[in-house]
Design an enzyme around this catalytic site. Sequence first.
Site, short mmCIF file in Angstrom:
data_model
loop_
_atom_site.label_atom_id
_atom_site.label_comp_id
_atom_site.label_asym_id
_atom_site.label_seq_id
_atom_site.Cartn_x
_atom_site.Cartn_y
_atom_site.Cartn_z
N GLN A 91 43.90 34.76 53.76
CA GLN A 91 44.02 34.68 52.30
C GLN A 91 42.82 35.40 51.67
O GLN A 91 41.67 35.03 51.92
CB GLN A 91 44.05 33.23 51.82
CG GLN A 91 44.38 33.17 50.33
CD GLN A 91 44.25 31.79 49.71
OE1 GLN A 91 43.22 31.13 49.87
NE2 GLN A 91 45.29 31.34 49.01
N TYR A 171 40.73 30.88 40.48
CA TYR A 171 39.87 31.99 40.91
C TYR A 171 40.22 33.27 40.12
O TYR A 171 41.05 33.24 39.22
CB TYR A 171 39.95 32.15 42.44
CG TYR A 171 39.43 30.90 43.13
CD1 TYR A 171 38.06 30.65 43.20
CD2 TYR A 171 40.30 29.93 43.64
CE1 TYR A 171 37.58 29.48 43.78
CE2 TYR A 171 39.83 28.76 44.22
CZ TYR A 171 38.46 28.55 44.29
OH TYR A 171 37.97 27.39 44.84
N ARG A 218 50.07 33.97 46.37
CA ARG A 218 50.05 32.55 46.01
C ARG A 218 49.72 32.39 44.54
O ARG A 218 48.74 32.95 44.05
CB ARG A 218 49.03 31.78 46.84
CG ARG A 218 49.22 30.27 46.64
CD ARG A 218 48.37 29.43 47.56
NE ARG A 218 49.11 28.22 47.91
CZ ARG A 218 48.53 27.06 48.24
NH1 ARG A 218 47.21 26.97 48.29
NH2 ARG A 218 49.25 26.00 48.53
N GLY A 308 48.74 21.30 53.68
CA GLY A 308 47.29 21.38 53.72
C GLY A 308 46.66 20.28 54.55
O GLY A 308 46.38 20.45 55.75
N ARG A 309 46.42 19.10 53.94
CA ARG A 309 45.61 18.08 54.58
C ARG A 309 46.20 17.54 55.88
O ARG A 309 45.46 17.26 56.85
CB ARG A 309 45.30 16.97 53.58
CG ARG A 309 44.29 17.43 52.54
CD ARG A 309 44.30 16.60 51.29
NE ARG A 309 45.51 16.81 50.50
CZ ARG A 309 45.72 16.29 49.31
NH1 ARG A 309 44.80 15.50 48.76
NH2 ARG A 309 46.85 16.54 48.65
C1 LIG Z 1 39.90 21.07 51.90
C2 LIG Z 1 40.85 21.90 51.09
C3 LIG Z 1 40.59 23.26 50.92
C4 LIG Z 1 41.49 24.07 50.21
N1 LIG Z 1 41.26 25.42 50.12
C5 LIG Z 1 42.19 26.24 49.56
C6 LIG Z 1 42.04 27.66 49.63
O1 LIG Z 1 41.07 28.20 50.20
N2 LIG Z 1 43.00 28.42 49.06
C7 LIG Z 1 44.09 27.86 48.43
O2 LIG Z 1 44.95 28.60 47.93
N3 LIG Z 1 44.27 26.52 48.38
C8 LIG Z 1 43.37 25.71 48.95
N4 LIG Z 1 43.58 24.35 48.98
C9 LIG Z 1 44.85 23.80 48.50
C10 LIG Z 1 45.83 23.61 49.68
O3 LIG Z 1 46.30 24.86 50.15
C11 LIG Z 1 47.04 22.73 49.27
O4 LIG Z 1 47.74 23.37 48.24
C12 LIG Z 1 46.61 21.34 48.82
O5 LIG Z 1 45.77 20.74 49.79
C13 LIG Z 1 47.79 20.39 48.59
O6 LIG Z 1 48.60 20.30 49.74
P1 LIG Z 1 48.55 19.03 50.76
O7 LIG Z 1 48.97 17.83 49.95
O8 LIG Z 1 49.52 19.38 51.83
O9 LIG Z 1 47.14 18.93 51.25
C14 LIG Z 1 42.66 23.51 49.63
C15 LIG Z 1 42.88 22.14 49.78
C16 LIG Z 1 42.01 21.34 50.50
C17 LIG Z 1 42.33 19.88 50.69
#
Ligand SMILES: Cc1cc2nc3c(=O)[nH]c(=O)nc-3n(C[C@H](O)[C@H](O)[C@H](O)COP(=O)(O)O)c2cc1C
Length: 349
Positions: A91, A171, A218, A308-309
């Site tokens: 990304q 961003y 995205r 994500g998580r």
């Molecule tokens: C620790 C962490 C770091 C993240 N870093 C990014 C990132 O670098 N780029 C991005 O587009 N989204 C980032 N996100 C958002 C995740 O891609 C995702 O959309 C978000 O965690 C919600 O999804 P989940 O409920 O499956 O965790 C981040 C989320 C978390 C928790």
Amino acid sequence: MKIGEIPVGNRVIMAPSTRLRAEPDGRPGEIVAQYYAQRASMGLIVSEGTFPTEASRGYLGQPGLVDDVHQAAWARVASAVHDSGGKIVVQLMHAGRLTHPGITGGREVQAPSAIAAPGTARTEAGKERFPVPAALTTGAAAGIADQFARAAKRAVAAGLDGVEIHAANGYLLHQFLAPNSNQRTDRYGGSPRNRARLVEEVIDAVGCAIGPGRVGLRISPGHDVQGTLEVDPADVVETYGTLVDHVSRAGLAYLSILHDDPEGRLVQGLRHRFAGPLVLNNGFTSVTTLSDACDMLLFAGADAVAVGRAAIANPDLVERWRYGCKLNVPRPQTFYVGGPEGYVDYPRR
Ligand SMILES: Cc1cc2nc3c(=O)[nH]c(=O)nc-3n(C[C@H](O)[C@H](O)[C@H](O)COP(=O)(O)O)c2cc1C
């Protein structure tokens, strides 16, 4: 299925997740390669946001893709993931105003307009308020597309499967899309058409550099995040509708949308305008569950789901979901600290 030119084994995508474990010079080291290789059974891994130029760096501990040293390190990440049977795109993320000279090596902070973001950046010296950024000149804004394209070429040269352009979550590219952070009067500001222009130019430049079938985008329409506000629903529809029409024409590999109501009118309207592979994620409010993922695939028109998580905490998430196994619980206190803890030590089943 295939996502653009990338064959993927299943519809569970590792969502981009910033983890801040890179070396101080921005090289993703062996531990980063190990972390991603552990998660190779995800259909596709989208890496954490990675800076394409030093001035675009948003975090200490963030990886970059600026020079030969970074490229060689990413090549080791790509090999580790491929050797474990996975696919990975990087990304590309320009932090825009969400950074500080204490992070960019003294370089000036750049944004669409000279308006500081609320909040603080974490520098070597501790927490510092985000500074008032320098508004990019029209010429400098036009140069951003080339910066993304150069990093994209490095990604492919490193053996990565492609790139995701980060235009979400407050961003730089999101700052251009949103009226409150973009108060320009040139071709990059004002109307929805103009605010979408820079992202479109980035899409075209990156698509031209590595082929659109290896490029995803995205977005997080209407996501009021990190000081970037999109509060007028009609403006959101027009701005993102214009942008998604462009994504469609450009033939990108996929469109990834982060929104807390994937089945709602906004996301479904955008889905209607884009016939290619759609990746959905239902936002930060709660951790994505198997049931959420199925709902997005069955009822919201997703072709794949970004997770994500649950993927951070479960290197073997796909197997656990397939067989209905109990999941490890993510430990948020380890998300953004260095070291192996909470990174490569989550157990497999
Ligand atoms: C620790 C962490 C770091 C993240 N870093 C990014 C990132 O670098 N780029 C991005 O587009 N989204 C980032 N996100 C958002 C995740 O891609 C995702 O959309 C978000 O965690 C919600 O999804 P989940 O409920 O499956 O965790 C981040 C989320 C978390 C928790």
